[in-house]
Design a protein around this motif. Structure first.
Motif, PDB file in Angstrom:
ATOM      1  N   MET A   1       0.847  -1.185   0.000  1.00  0.00           N
ATOM      2  CA  MET A   1       0.000   0.000   0.000  1.00  0.00           C
ATOM      3  C   MET A   1       0.887   1.240   0.000  1.00  0.00           C
ATOM      4  O   MET A   1       1.897   1.291   0.689  1.00  0.00           O
ATOM      5  CB  MET A   1      -0.906   0.000   1.225  1.00  0.00           C
ATOM      6  N   TYR A   2       0.529   2.236  -0.775  1.00  0.00           N
ATOM      7  CA  TYR A   2       1.351   3.430  -0.898  1.00  0.00           C
ATOM      8  C   TYR A   2       1.096   4.382   0.259  1.00  0.00           C
ATOM      9  O   TYR A   2      -0.041   4.598   0.660  1.00  0.00           O
ATOM     10  CB  TYR A   2       1.082   4.126  -2.231  1.00  0.00           C
ATOM     11  N   ASP A  10      -7.276  12.799   0.807  1.00  0.00           N
ATOM     12  CA  ASP A  10      -8.210  12.215  -0.161  1.00  0.00           C
ATOM     13  C   ASP A  10      -9.609  12.463   0.382  1.00  0.00           C
ATOM     14  O   ASP A  10      -9.852  12.269   1.569  1.00  0.00           O
ATOM     15  CB  ASP A  10      -8.024  10.694  -0.255  1.00  0.00           C
ATOM     16  N   TYR A  12     -13.377  11.097   0.095  1.00  0.00           N
ATOM     17  CA  TYR A  12     -14.290  10.065  -0.411  1.00  0.00           C
ATOM     18  C   TYR A  12     -15.680  10.694  -0.562  1.00  0.00           C
ATOM     19  O   TYR A  12     -15.938  11.793  -0.035  1.00  0.00           O
ATOM     20  CB  TYR A  12     -14.276   8.873   0.544  1.00  0.00           C
TER      21      TYR A  12
ATOM     22  N   LEU B  48       4.692   5.974  -7.305  1.00  0.00           N
ATOM     23  CA  LEU B  48       3.387   5.472  -7.741  1.00  0.00           C
ATOM     24  C   LEU B  48       3.339   5.346  -9.266  1.00  0.00           C
ATOM     25  O   LEU B  48       2.738   4.411  -9.807  1.00  0.00           O
ATOM     26  CB  LEU B  48       2.302   6.440  -7.260  1.00  0.00           C
ATOM     27  N   ARG B  84      -5.102   3.894  -5.653  1.00  0.00           N
ATOM     28  CA  ARG B  84      -4.552   3.974  -4.294  1.00  0.00           C
ATOM     29  C   ARG B  84      -5.659   4.177  -3.266  1.00  0.00           C
ATOM     30  O   ARG B  84      -5.681   3.559  -2.198  1.00  0.00           O
ATOM     31  CB  ARG B  84      -3.544   5.135  -4.236  1.00  0.00           C
ATOM     32  N   MET B  85      -6.640   5.037  -3.585  1.00  0.00           N
ATOM     33  CA  MET B  85      -7.748   5.304  -2.657  1.00  0.00           C
ATOM     34  C   MET B  85      -8.630   4.066  -2.466  1.00  0.00           C
ATOM     35  O   MET B  85      -9.140   3.835  -1.370  1.00  0.00           O
ATOM     36  CB  MET B  85      -8.595   6.481  -3.165  1.00  0.00           C
ATOM     37  N   VAL B  86      -8.831   3.301  -3.532  1.00  0.00           N
ATOM     38  CA  VAL B  86      -9.613   2.062  -3.411  1.00  0.00           C
ATOM     39  C   VAL B  86      -8.876   1.081  -2.504  1.00  0.00           C
ATOM     40  O   VAL B  86      -9.469   0.476  -1.605  1.00  0.00           O
ATOM     41  CB  VAL B  86      -9.883   1.442  -4.803  1.00  0.00           C
ATOM     42  N   VAL B  87      -7.574   0.946  -2.702  1.00  0.00           N
ATOM     43  CA  VAL B  87      -6.788   0.020  -1.878  1.00  0.00           C
ATOM     44  C   VAL B  87      -6.857   0.431  -0.402  1.00  0.00           C
ATOM     45  O   VAL B  87      -7.034  -0.406   0.488  1.00  0.00           O
ATOM     46  CB  VAL B  87      -5.317  -0.028  -2.363  1.00  0.00           C
ATOM     47  N   ALA B  88      -6.784   1.731  -0.151  1.00  0.00           N
ATOM     48  CA  ALA B  88      -6.723   2.221   1.233  1.00  0.00           C
ATOM     49  C   ALA B  88      -7.995   1.940   2.026  1.00  0.00           C
ATOM     50  O   ALA B  88      -7.948   1.766   3.238  1.00  0.00           O
ATOM     51  CB  ALA B  88      -6.419   3.722   1.237  1.00  0.00           C
ATOM     52  N   LYS B  89      -9.151   1.895   1.359  1.00  0.00           N
ATOM     53  CA  LYS B  89     -10.419   1.686   2.079  1.00  0.00           C
ATOM     54  C   LYS B  89     -11.203   0.521   1.487  1.00  0.00           C
ATOM     55  O   LYS B  89     -12.443   0.533   1.495  1.00  0.00           O
ATOM     56  CB  LYS B  89     -11.280   2.948   1.999  1.00  0.00           C
ATOM     57  N   TYR B 302      -1.245  -2.612  -6.978  1.00  0.00           N
ATOM     58  CA  TYR B 302      -0.963  -1.598  -5.948  1.00  0.00           C
ATOM     59  C   TYR B 302      -1.151  -2.166  -4.538  1.00  0.00           C
ATOM     60  O   TYR B 302      -1.244  -1.406  -3.575  1.00  0.00           O
ATOM     61  CB  TYR B 302      -1.874  -0.387  -6.137  1.00  0.00           C
TER      62      TYR B 302
END
Lengths: 432, 432
Positions: A1-2, A10, A12, B48, B84-89, B302
């Protein structure tokens, strides 16, 4: 994860929806005042900021040399950019030039409550009028915008002053006092120790006794205390101007939000007249919600013709803290008018209904994942669909669809040839 | 005067108004499809992009080390950020995750027609469905958005293909062929000389004869020509998938805009299925108006769970060229509902009228410059005020204001106690 970049965020959909609603309100009010939207670049030549604020500004900037060797900076504020744009088309632009925009800016500062390295502002500026009414129009716009957001006058206050009141007062003590330095000291008055504050004033050329008198005058409740203390022309002119600005805010319906506050100095050196900041009345949000003022010399400093200017920058971070504290931050939730649920091979009929409902202006989703009835119903629930239209093979045999109200759970059928109707927002109640 | 940065633009109100109108239409349609707005940062870690596209991408980026030593880049595209945002949440988000946003991006490229170093895109992405209906929904959104902007199907075409058709075809010649290299060659097919194109294919491992056969197949009018040529599984699966996507666009009302175009390969290596580009039907605008496709491996790449994805990026530069060419670019002009003109000391009454008209939702300006009658009338004309309300000392003595229609030049009076009314948009015609 970055890894996330410190000070960058960010947003949402739930939070973004609330932020969008706030921006829409600010911009709607700005448009009603006749401010027009401009679009501005994210990068400027670093020199633009150095010329205005000195070399030390570079420490606070995201600046770098591009592959063509240009020294560039991510814009830390809007004013230099719009000033550059005014200079570039000065002859062609009708005055007053009234502009607004909402966008991010960037500063390499330590993040804290209400402060980020990437932060959003709505900037509203007026170029070409030196009349006090132009200052008052900026204050009136801001007051209208905040009340349209649901705030009352009990929640916030505009602290208004004039840069030359401080300058004029300081001149009465000693013509050689470092005025800019003393104004910076005043700007820190509430943030530092009393002794340190007096030390700063003494460093600027005041005696201890003068510093004390000066500080007492800053707390004056009535502007006539100042003119009684001295008839210095710079001071009396500033008092006159400030009174005229306040009279104009009276006409424009914004006087009730304004408090004269002589220690409101604004850190930026380019202000030349009125200065103002907005604060949370309860003090819970400690940083200012916005700041602005008159900057009559900037356009000329950038090579343009002398052009008076006044403007305000509303910071969305502190504004959202104030709206939350006051209980008027918009609800963070997504909503959907219709979910069109497909049972069996009914996609083509479902898609026609979806298109008809969208043509009526509604937000409509349907299955794009080949899901079961239950999974579709779960998704419809997750997006807060108000009405679910069930398009099933059996219903279609009798040319019907089922309409389900998601709040009550009740459902009924409607004939396909009259659903959806040619206008309106058909719900369970229309067919029950 | 400060020099402009090459490839960056300032947008003044007239042009910005037209651009805003286009963005509003795109976003309104996206919302009606259930796409939700997200807010994303201007900077990401350079890594990234390197991880996704290789070290050579750095040449095209505005990248630099910040004062904390982080290697950062101005975002050249949205996809890595939303991935990246999808991976984070990932666990918290309901699928399909349907997002949109409009914002600038930055690439250090040579500016040319329709290409700038700072450029604006509306990105629309759908995560979590591998069903062909998800691809079709993206295409249907785009078709609806373009027709809502005033374009007809005669003005544009969607060129649709599938990455595995090329990959599968190439495999039938030789299992060791450099598929990614050959796809990049196909992407250049229309831009380079025939001989150079064949050379590229030969470099990737095809014989001259195979390259020729391959090229003929790319011009196939019917997908069954491909499956007749080979029963390679990757190829036949891709043809099946593409047919299913096209069938879904039929249901969603977008089939008529789609042309199968096997040489549409898209330069980006991360596409895994459907790929599509939109072109001006007349060819006057030579660059693609938008591009998109399916990228099922990026989220996993990612560090996320395997998550299918499909999306599109509409480029506003080429879109505006297409809208201009088709004669449907919005008019670049500012408009104003009312100008309230002050004659003599009438500001307080004028300001009340201004406030009442704004409360009715109108755009209203009044004098903030202490100007003469003539100068105010000139300004009202310059902002295209439709109606001027003249508040004069004499009129006020008989409790009246004058209402002037700016198009006809005719004027009449209205009693102050009924102007403005409690609702509506009062004009000269209502009082004449």
């Amino acid at each position: 994860m970055y890894e996330h970049i410190k000070g960058f965020r960010d947003f949402y959909p739930e939070e973004m929806g609330a932020r969008r609603s706030v921006v829409d309100t600010l911009e709607r009010v700005a448009r009603q005042y006749g401010f027009r939207e401009v679009g501005t670049p994210a990068l400027e030549r670093t020199q633009l900021y150095v010329d205005k604020s000195g070399e030390e500004i570079i420490e606070e900037l995201y600046s770098f040399a591009d592959q063509g060797g240009r020294e560039l900076a991510l814009t830390p504020e809007l004013t230099p950019t719009v000033a550059r744009m005014v200079v570039a088309k000065q002859q062609a632009l009708t005055k007053p030039i009234k502009w607004f925009s909402t966008r991010p800016f960037w500063r390499y500062e330590e993040p804290q409550q209400g402060r980020f390295r990437e932060f959003y502002q709505t900037n509203v500026d007026s170029f070409g009028s030196s009349d006090p009414a132009a200052d008052a129009e900026i204050l009136a716009f801001t007051a209208d915008a905040l009340t349209e957001l649901g705030l009352t006058g009990a929640e916030f206050e505009f602290r208004v002053s004039h840069r030359d009141i401080l300058g004029g007062l300081l001149e009465t003590f000693d013509a050689d006092v470092d005025v800019a330095g003393a104004i910076r000291a005043v700007d820190k008055r509430e943030k530092i120790e009393r002794a340190a504050y007096y030390d700063l004033l003494v460093e600027c050329g005041l005696t201890r006794s003068q510093a004390s008198t000066f500080d007492e005058l800053l707390s004056a409740n009535d502007l006539s205390e100042l003119t009684a203390f001295s008839d210095n022309e710079r001071l009396t002119d500033a008092v006159t101007n400030l009174r005229e600005v306040l009279a104009a805010t009276e006409d424009f319906g914004a006087r009730e939000y304004c408090t004269v506050s002589l220690d409101t100095a604004r850190g930026l050196d380019y202000y030349t007249g009125t200065v103002f900041e907005c604060f949370d009345s309860t003090g819970d949000v400690s940083r200012s919600v916005f700041g602005g003022g008159r900057y009559d010399d900037l356009i000329e400093g950038y090579g343009g013709q002398p052009t008076p200017a006044v403007g305000v920058a509303l910071g969305h971070s502190t504004l959202s803290l104030l709206l939350e504290r006051a209980g008027v931050w918009p609800e963070e939730a997504i909503t959907t008018d219709y979910y069109v649920l497909q049972v069996g091979e009914t996609r083509s009929v479902a898609a026609e209904i979806v298109q008809s409902l969208r043509t009526l202006g509604h937000t409509v989703e349907t299955d794009v994942s080949g899901r079961s009835f239950g999974a579709q119903m779960g998704y419809a629930d997750s997006i807060n669909a108000q009405t679910v239209i069930i398009v099933g093979e059996q219903d279609l045999e009798s040319d019907q669809v089922t309409i389900k109200d998601m709040q009550s759970g009740e459902q009924t059928t409607a004939p396909l040839d009259s659903f959806p109707p040619e206008q309106g927002r058909p719900t369970y109640d229309d067919y029950a």
